[in-house]
Design a protein around this motif. Structure first.
Motif, PDB file in Angstrom:
ATOM      1  N   CYS A 129     -12.512 -33.505  -7.180  1.00 24.90           N
ATOM      2  CA  CYS A 129     -11.766 -32.388  -7.766  1.00 24.90           C
ATOM      3  C   CYS A 129     -10.771 -32.920  -8.790  1.00 24.90           C
ATOM      4  O   CYS A 129      -9.643 -33.310  -8.451  1.00 24.90           O
ATOM      5  N   GLY A 130     -11.200 -32.936 -10.047  1.00 27.07           N
ATOM      6  CA  GLY A 130     -10.344 -33.440 -11.108  1.00 27.07           C
ATOM      7  C   GLY A 130      -9.030 -32.681 -11.221  1.00 27.07           C
ATOM      8  O   GLY A 130      -7.977 -33.274 -11.455  1.00 27.07           O
ATOM      9  N   TYR A 131      -9.085 -31.387 -11.048  1.00 23.50           N
ATOM     10  CA  TYR A 131      -7.890 -30.551 -11.114  1.00 23.50           C
ATOM     11  C   TYR A 131      -6.870 -31.006 -10.067  1.00 23.50           C
ATOM     12  O   TYR A 131      -5.685 -31.181 -10.369  1.00 23.50           O
ATOM     13  N   CYS A 132      -7.336 -31.219  -8.838  1.00 25.92           N
ATOM     14  CA  CYS A 132      -6.426 -31.605  -7.753  1.00 25.92           C
ATOM     15  C   CYS A 132      -6.021 -33.076  -7.828  1.00 25.92           C
ATOM     16  O   CYS A 132      -4.921 -33.426  -7.418  1.00 25.92           O
ATOM     17  N   VAL A 133      -6.905 -33.938  -8.323  1.00 31.96           N
ATOM     18  CA  VAL A 133      -6.514 -35.333  -8.514  1.00 31.96           C
ATOM     19  C   VAL A 133      -5.395 -35.396  -9.547  1.00 31.96           C
ATOM     20  O   VAL A 133      -4.365 -36.041  -9.330  1.00 31.96           O
ATOM     21  N   ILE A 154     -12.710 -24.641  -4.043  1.00 34.09           N
ATOM     22  CA  ILE A 154     -12.526 -23.564  -5.015  1.00 34.09           C
ATOM     23  C   ILE A 154     -12.586 -24.120  -6.434  1.00 34.09           C
ATOM     24  O   ILE A 154     -13.313 -23.607  -7.293  1.00 34.09           O
ATOM     25  N   ASN A 155     -11.823 -25.170  -6.674  1.00 30.48           N
ATOM     26  CA  ASN A 155     -11.695 -25.708  -8.027  1.00 30.48           C
ATOM     27  C   ASN A 155     -12.966 -26.374  -8.529  1.00 30.48           C
ATOM     28  O   ASN A 155     -13.324 -26.225  -9.697  1.00 30.48           O
ATOM     29  N   VAL A 156     -13.658 -27.113  -7.665  1.00 27.03           N
ATOM     30  CA  VAL A 156     -14.907 -27.760  -8.083  1.00 27.03           C
ATOM     31  C   VAL A 156     -15.975 -26.703  -8.353  1.00 27.03           C
ATOM     32  O   VAL A 156     -16.686 -26.764  -9.360  1.00 27.03           O
ATOM     33  N   THR A 157     -16.096 -25.725  -7.472  1.00 26.68           N
ATOM     34  CA  THR A 157     -17.110 -24.681  -7.625  1.00 26.68           C
ATOM     35  C   THR A 157     -16.933 -23.902  -8.919  1.00 26.68           C
ATOM     36  O   THR A 157     -17.904 -23.603  -9.616  1.00 26.68           O
TER      37      THR A 157
END
Length: 151
Positions: free
Chosen positions: A49-53, A139-142
């Motif tokens: 999950c780039g957003y969460c990383v 959620i973010n990856v999907t």
């Protein structure tokens, strides 16, 4: 990269307060903030999950984490930068995130080591943080949420 849709928790706004309440409660369990951020970062790395990383690194820096430790999270077993308690939390994060990777998803050895360093409230906080992180990651990856300072 382009998002598929807005974040579902924004499309159904009644979902966001509930999810954020769980995350907030997890942070009240007595586990150091830096440890919680490391756990969030490691689970997010595993899930891609780039957003969460990206967000996790930013939050960890706010919590006082050094680049040296942040760069080493993915290889925490092979670096000297983490305490035994942090290692136990990271091992728990990996096991809980990778539930289907082994027959005994969270082996007693991993749980017992975490329980050696954290009381019941601390364990609850870690489990809730890992679970909430996995929810956000999925959620973010999907929906292909885009990482960056605009989040």
């Amino acid at each position: 990269m382009q998002t598929r849709m807005k974040n579902p928790a924004l499309v159904l706004p009644e979902a966001m307060p509930a999810v954020l309440a769980v995350a907030k409660a997890a942070r009240q369990g007595g586990v150091p903030e830096a440890t919680m951020e490391l756990v969030h970062l490691r689970a997010s790395q595993i899930n891609g999950c780039g957003y969460c990383v990206d967000g996790g690194v930013r939050q960890a820096r706010k919590a006082g984490e050094t680049d040296e430790r942040l760069f080493a999270v993915a290889a925490w077993r092979d670096t000297p930068y983490f305490t035994d308690a942090e290692r136990a939390a990271l091992a728990l994060a990996e096991a809980v995130t990778r539930l289907s990777d082994r027959a005994d998803a969270v082996p007693d050895e991993i749980w017992d080591e975490a329980a050696r360093h954290y009381d019941e409230r601390g364990l609850a906080a870690l489990v809730l943080m890992i679970a909430t992180t996995n929810l956000f990651n999925r959620i973010n990856v999907t929906t292909r949420q885009i990482a960056g300072p605009g989040w």
